[in-house]
Design an enzyme around this catalytic site. Structure first.
Site, mmCIF file in Angstrom:
data_model
loop_
_atom_site.group_PDB
_atom_site.id
_atom_site.type_symbol
_atom_site.label_atom_id
_atom_site.label_comp_id
_atom_site.label_asym_id
_atom_site.label_seq_id
_atom_site.Cartn_x
_atom_site.Cartn_y
_atom_site.Cartn_z
ATOM 1 N N PRO A 300 0.827 -1.213 0.000
ATOM 2 C CA PRO A 300 0.000 0.000 0.000
ATOM 3 C C PRO A 300 0.859 1.260 0.000
ATOM 4 O O PRO A 300 1.892 1.312 0.659
ATOM 5 C CB PRO A 300 -0.761 -0.105 1.329
ATOM 6 C CG PRO A 300 0.203 -0.822 2.230
ATOM 7 C CD PRO A 300 0.965 -1.796 1.340
ATOM 8 N N ARG A 302 -0.748 4.952 -1.207
ATOM 9 C CA ARG A 302 -1.689 6.025 -0.957
ATOM 10 C C ARG A 302 -2.481 5.842 0.335
ATOM 11 O O ARG A 302 -2.712 6.804 1.077
ATOM 12 C CB ARG A 302 -2.682 6.110 -2.127
ATOM 13 C CG ARG A 302 -3.688 7.258 -2.036
ATOM 14 C CD ARG A 302 -4.797 7.082 -3.085
ATOM 15 N NE ARG A 302 -4.274 6.719 -4.376
ATOM 16 C CZ ARG A 302 -3.879 7.587 -5.308
ATOM 17 N NH1 ARG A 302 -4.020 8.879 -5.088
ATOM 18 N NH2 ARG A 302 -3.397 7.164 -6.458
ATOM 19 N N TYR A 342 -5.234 14.182 -12.830
ATOM 20 C CA TYR A 342 -6.284 13.153 -12.675
ATOM 21 C C TYR A 342 -7.665 13.750 -12.421
ATOM 22 O O TYR A 342 -8.558 13.027 -11.995
ATOM 23 C CB TYR A 342 -5.964 12.233 -11.486
ATOM 24 C CG TYR A 342 -4.566 11.676 -11.416
ATOM 25 C CD1 TYR A 342 -4.089 10.804 -12.390
ATOM 26 C CD2 TYR A 342 -3.727 11.996 -10.346
ATOM 27 C CE1 TYR A 342 -2.807 10.271 -12.298
ATOM 28 C CE2 TYR A 342 -2.447 11.458 -10.247
ATOM 29 C CZ TYR A 342 -1.992 10.603 -11.224
ATOM 30 O OH TYR A 342 -0.733 10.080 -11.128
ATOM 31 N N CYS A 370 1.648 29.349 -15.483
ATOM 32 C CA CYS A 370 1.073 29.807 -16.746
ATOM 33 C C CYS A 370 0.465 28.667 -17.540
ATOM 34 O O CYS A 370 0.932 28.318 -18.630
ATOM 35 C CB CYS A 370 2.149 30.518 -17.554
ATOM 36 S SG CYS A 370 2.953 31.786 -16.583
ATOM 37 N N GLU A 371 -0.556 28.044 -16.973
ATOM 38 C CA GLU A 371 -1.321 26.974 -17.613
ATOM 39 C C GLU A 371 -2.740 27.072 -17.071
ATOM 40 O O GLU A 371 -2.925 27.214 -15.860
ATOM 41 C CB GLU A 371 -0.801 25.582 -17.190
ATOM 42 C CG GLU A 371 0.628 25.303 -17.492
ATOM 43 C CD GLU A 371 0.812 24.288 -18.610
ATOM 44 O OE1 GLU A 371 -0.201 23.756 -19.111
ATOM 45 O OE2 GLU A 371 1.968 24.046 -18.955
#
Ligand SMILES: *Cc1c(COP(=O)(O)O)cnc(C)c1O
Length: 447
Positions: A300, A302, A342, A370-371
């Site tokens: 495991p 996350r 995601y 800058c996106e």
């Protein structure tokens, strides 16, 4: 292709009180504001600045213990190998090492970090679809517990290398069970079209070959079907049932199968979605692999680290356009990329209790990069926040700092560990000098 089950637009987001109530390390104090364990986040911001990752040692311990308990109560002989890629901070690894967890590593760097944090080589598993010769050499030199092979080509490489070094590598065969874990397409790994593992149809022949290849000692089967699995236990059960059947077939042919590595992937509730408990995973293992009577391994990442961290950020400014309100933070997609990558939902809490009790209206929370993709959330119910106000992005302990970049020449954020009433910087904020370090002009330009 299954995409993540979309969260219904009609269900309202959980409120601040609900988000806090569901996270044992968090509390809101009238004067001190939001605390992680007993430490006010405002205090950390004062001392360390923002953006800063804040980890809760107590949460790491609580979750490691909950997982161990669930496996033991199901009557499984199990070892837990924390997937270092979720959060490889040495202080995090050290807390988990003290809980008796081993490590699942996917690179030389992770192997070195695990060893540096005190995880014994005998508790380390090496996974990954493209281990280099250099990495395999290190794994052999350290005599780690197991190398999970993902292809014939890799088996041949490792066999030649181990034999030439006079070593025997304990190997497990990572099988791709061709099940759909119904998670995000970018983190599903157990379908036949994914790059991972060996097709279950080819597994028996390859496993038999491993047993006679020089320098290799097959010790078991492994699988890992994806990450952030919240859709229930069906995919796990299907994968494990296929693995158990394969193990039985190999054992019947007199081949050694000493244990089964069940991988990771257990999801966590980022919003308020139902997520399976470790007891459910233990039950799925018990009902499928249990009858073999073999020890199992779990990887495991996350589930252990995700809920143990927040990303603490400051509001740079609040910008009102005719149609939208933007909260611009000093944290950005280069720090926490999960929303951009995601479409992940992260809870966002004001740190000040007064702010948390103020009227709410929809805001887009964005970073300065800058996106357009540098957006943590859109239309989130949040109070008006002045420049310098603090916010915490929740459940950022896994796949947070480890996925950071320096895009836009932004230094890597500091990392802090909280343990009870204490806190300490466990990774310095990257300096502007360090950002430029190692760069130079070519000699023909540098006079
Ligand atoms: C990423 C990974 C894990 C951990 O996945 P989580 O979803 O974080 O539990 C375990 N095993 C392997 C082989 C992995 O690649």
């Amino acid at each position: 292709m299954a995409s993540p089950l979309p969260l219904s637009a009609e269900t309202p987001d959980p409120g601040f009180a609900e988000l806090i109530a569901a996270r044992p390390a968090l509390s809101l104090h009238a004067q001190d504001g939001l605390l992680v364990e007993e430490v006010p986040l405002a205090r950390i911001a004062e001392v360390v600045g923002t953006p800063t990752w804040v980890y809760s040692a107590g949460t790491l311990r609580r979750r490691a213990r909950a997982l161990k308990r669930a496996l033991a109560e199901a009557g499984l002989r199990a070892s837990i190998h924390y997937a270092v890629k979720a959060n490889s901070n040495l202080a995090v690894l050290h807390v988990l090492a003290a809980e008796g967890l081993g490590a699942d590593v996917v690179s030389e760097g992770e192997l070195r970090a695990a060893r540096a944090a005190g995880i014994p080589a005998s508790a380390i598993v090496f996974s990954g679809v493209g281990k280099t010769e250099r990495e395999l050499r290190l794994a052999l030199a350290e005599d780690i517990a197991q190398i999970n092979l993902e292809s014939v080509e890799e088996a041949e490489m490792l066999s030649a290398l181990a034999a030439s070094l006079g070593r025997t590598a304990r190997v497990a065969l990572r099988v791709n069970p061709d099940v759909d874990a119904r998670t995000h397409a970018k983190i599903t790994t157990g379908r036949s079209e994914n790059k991972f593992g060996i097709g279950i149809d080819q597994a028996p022949a390859l496993y038999a070959r491993l047993a006679i290849m020089p320098g290799l000692a097959p010790v078991g089967l492994a699988t890992h079907i994806g990450s952030q699995i919240t859709s229930g236990m069906a995919a796990y059960r299907a994968a494990y049932a296929r693995l158990a059947e394969l193990a039985q077939e190999l054992l019947a042919r007199g081949l050694p199968v000493l244990h089964i590595d069940c991988g990771g992937g257990l999801g966590i509730p980022y919003r308020d979605e139902p997520a399976p408990l470790p007891e459910a995973l233990a039950g799925a293992i018990k009902s499928t692999i249990g009858p073999l009577g073999l020890p199992v391994m779990l990887e495991p990442g996350r589930w252990i680290a995700g809920p143990a961290g927040v990303l603490l950020a400051s509001v740079v400014l609040q910008k009102q356009t005719p149609s939208r309100r933007f909260l611009v933070l000093d944290a950005a997609m280069n720090d926490l990329i999960r929303p951009a990558m995601y479409e992940a939902w992260h809870g966002i809490l004001p740190v000040s209790a007064a702010a948390a009790a103020s009227p709410l209206s929809p805001a887009d929370v964005v970073g300065p990069v800058c996106e357009t993709g540098d957006t943590f959330t859109r239309g989130r119910a949040l109070p008006s926040l002045h420049p310098g106000a603090l916010v915490a992005l929740l459940d950022a302990g896994g796949y947070g700092a480890v996925m950071s970049s320096t895009y836009n020449m932004r230094p890597l954020a500091a990392e802090v560990m909280v343990d009870g009433a204490r806190f300490a910087v466990v990774r310095d904020r990257q300096s502007q000098e360090a950002l430029l370090a190692g760069q130079r002009l070519p000699p023909w330009e540098s006079d």
